[in-house]
Design an enzyme around this catalytic site. Structure first.
Site: not given
Ligand code: M6R
Length: 608
Positions: A2, A27, A74, A100-101, A481, A485, A488, A504, A603
């Site tokens: 948010c 964000r 969000w 927000n929160g 990583e 990338k 996402e 394995h 973000k």
């Protein structure tokens, strides 16, 4: 996540708020809304989806009011919908709030409010706060907000307006960032400096439990008990241009290309070549405890977690300090044996990741020395840790972290050097380490110069549905990583594995439709990586190898070969990750994905 923006001044608020919402888009959000005070009324408009949808709903609107609040949401409580978007309002439609929160005790509060006759229109925890303020409102907005907040458990950054107070906005924070921007006869409040920096560079970072009452002519800050509070104004260093794309089609690509500078900025002023040491000013205050630590625990999430995994390899390689790495979200579930001599390092680009912040607080409760490595100056983790190091990577707008990662790795090398020189690394080894590190930015530039080759590979591979990423030793975290990338931003299934683990289980997946990206530079794990590549080839798997410049042997056994310049084995991750970022970027672009704001991602993940 948010985003909040409030404006009060002499200019029409609506265009300022809409422009600010666009700056907060990076964000991540699923809906947005705005409320403007004008002529004794409050006009509110909301929409699901992008800001354009809100603008479309506002077409033809002529609101001229010079005060208002705006929000990007969000979803956490309640699906994305117009009803659940902010601003939320009270029963009488007098009080409007953006938040927000998370209000953790919203269910019990809602029960009480329902029994008092309040009517709810949304599924949000925020609406509970609107009604709670209404319940306490007797003509004084500030008092009503404070009375409501005294009953609230959880985290909030809020902006509240009321039809009866067209010259006033009340904002407050606890556990969710909120920044005041001070202009000429106008004042802003935002969850992120980027939303207000085009109007003013003079800012105040509110702290937990601060409540600020804003007027066009100024502001008053106090706590919930009306103790008045003085907060220092600071100048923001970022300019608007720094947060724009500068000709690149996406922020992510721009940020990938900024990596040579990100590495240079992370090192700037922190290396003393003659002495073969690094000096991190932010740790001066805890100098002896830092150098004397007997054990290090690193906590972080996502990409920052992969940086931490590399940190463990390099610190343990160069020092006698045992290093443990935890996903911050799992830290609290461990029986932590934090004794004297234990340091905890939190790594976070945003400095606002809720899980990492919670781990910081837990480590502090247990008495550890708590250090931070963050990019966003003044962020919650920066403030709550005992000491720390800033990345100085500049704003990272793309949701997929790239330059912040390179910067995090660089600082981990500097931390390693500081600790190692205090222990067993010799002067000449320290000097050689610095000399090699300083060559890295130019080597990254050389990789970037060959981007078109990676672009061509992406054109050949963008149709595959799954990828395996394999690496060993220092490049195992880089394989993880690289896979993150790709998944996402392109939504393609990708798994990162330690190459030794392949036999394995994952090897069962290998066939001509499941390509493997193999990290095989000429290092001490090279022979073993080559064996893994042959195992993939023997099962008809296609191999995209990233290896050392001029390695024709490797080139011959692979389907695709991407080369990186040679460097010391320990520094290789700084180079190896760059082709993987480019590969993910170009595959996502080929597939028409929304690269800077991938679906479902934010973000800064400010909820646990
Ligand atoms: O701001 P932080 O570094 O604490 O963020 C941690 C993760 O949320 C973040 O790295 C995330 O995984 C990124 N989307 C990775 O590209």
């Amino acid at each position: 996540m948010c985003g909040i923006l409030c404006y009060l001044g002499k200019r029409p608020a609506l265009p300022i708020l809409l422009e600010g919402l666009r700056k907060l888009e990076y964000r991540g959000y699923d809906s947005s809304g705005v409320a403007i005070m004008e002529g004794g009324e409050v006009f509110c408009q909301k929409a699901v989806g992008k800001i354009q949808a809100l603008e479309a709903n506002l077409a033809g609107v002529t609101w001229q009011g010079s005060g208002g609040i705006a929000h990007t949401r969000w979803a956490t409580h309640g699906r994305p919908s117009v009803e659940n978007a902010h601003p939320q309002k009270d029963c009488r439609e007098k009080i409007f709030i953006i938040h927000n929160g998370i209000i953790e005790n919203h269910q019990s509060l809602k029960k009480q409010l329902l029994s008092l006759g309040h009517r709810f229109c949304s599924d949000t925890d925020t609406e509970v706060l609107a009604h709670l303020i209404e319940e306490h409102y007797q003509g004084d907005l500030e008092e009503a907000v404070k009375a409501a907040l005294r009953l609230v458990e959880g985290a909030y950054g809020i902006g509240v307006i009321c039809v009866d107070h067209p010259e006033e906005i009340v904002v407050a924070r606890k556990g969710s960032p909120l920044i005041l921007g001070i202009g000429e006869e106008e004042v802003f409040a935002a969850s992120d400096v980027s939303a207000l920096v085009s109007h003013t560079k003079e800012v105040i970072y509110l702290q937990d439990n601060d409540v600020a009452v804003l007027h066009a002519s100024g502001y008053n800050i106090s706590n919930l008990n009306y103790d008045s509070i003085l907060r220092r104004t600071q100048q923001v260093e970022w300019d608007v241009e720094a947060a724009e794309k500068q000709g690149f089609p996406h922020f992510m690509l721009k940020e990938i290309y900024e990596q040579p500078e990100a590495v240079e900025n992370a090192m700037r002023g922190r290396l003393i070549e003659q002495e073969g040491i690094s000096k991190l000013g932010g740790l001066d205050g805890v100098h002896d405890e830092f150098l004397g630590m007997e054990r290090l625990m690193i906590v972080s999430m996502g990409t920052s977690y992969y940086a931490a995994l590399l940190g463990r390899y390099i610190i343990e390689t160069c020092t006698d300090i045992p290093v443990e790495v935890d996903l911050a979200s799992e830290f609290r579930y461990r029986k932590l044996n934090i004794r004297e001599g234990t340091a905890v390092l939190a790594i976070s680009q945003s400095g606002e990741t809720a899980d990492t912040l919670a781990a910081v607080q837990e480590a502090q409760r247990k008495g550890a020395l708590v250090l931070g490595m963050v990019n966003v100056v003044g962020s919650s983790i920066a403030r709550e840790t005992d000491a720390g190091v800033y990345n100085h990577a500049g704003p990272e707008i793309g949701v997929a972290s790239t330059k912040a990662f390179l910067s995090q790795l660089t600082i981990l090398y500097l931390i390693t050097l500081a600790l190692a020189r205090h222990q067993r690394m010799s002067l000449s080894e320290g000097q050689a380490f610095i000399a090699e590190l300083k060559l890295i930015p130019d080597k990254i530039r050389r990789i970037l110069d060959s981007a078109s080759q990676i672009e061509a590979i992406a054109r050949r591979y963008h149709g595959y549905k799954s990828f395996l990423y394999l690496g060993r030793k220092f490049n195992y975290p880089i394989a993880l990583e690289g896979a993150l990338k790709l998944k996402e931003i392109s939504y393609i299934h990708a798994e990162g594995y330690a190459a030794g683990e392949m036999k394995h289980g994952p090897i069962a997946l290998i066939d001509e439709n499941f390509p493997s990206v193999c990290l095989a530079p000429r290092d001490s794990a090279y022979e073993k990586m080559v064996s893994n590549i042959q195992e993939v080839k023997a099962r008809n798997g296609r191999v995209i190898a990233v290896g050392t410049e001029g390695d024709t042997d490797l080139q011959e056994i692979c389907d695709e070969f991407i080369e990186v310049p040679a460097t010391d084995e320990i520094l290789l991750p700084l180079l190896m990750v760059v082709p993987l970022q480019l590969l993910a970027y170009y595959i996502a672009r080929e597939n028409g994905c929304e690269i800077d704001q991938p679906r479902n991602l934010a973000k800064a993940v400010t909820v646990e």
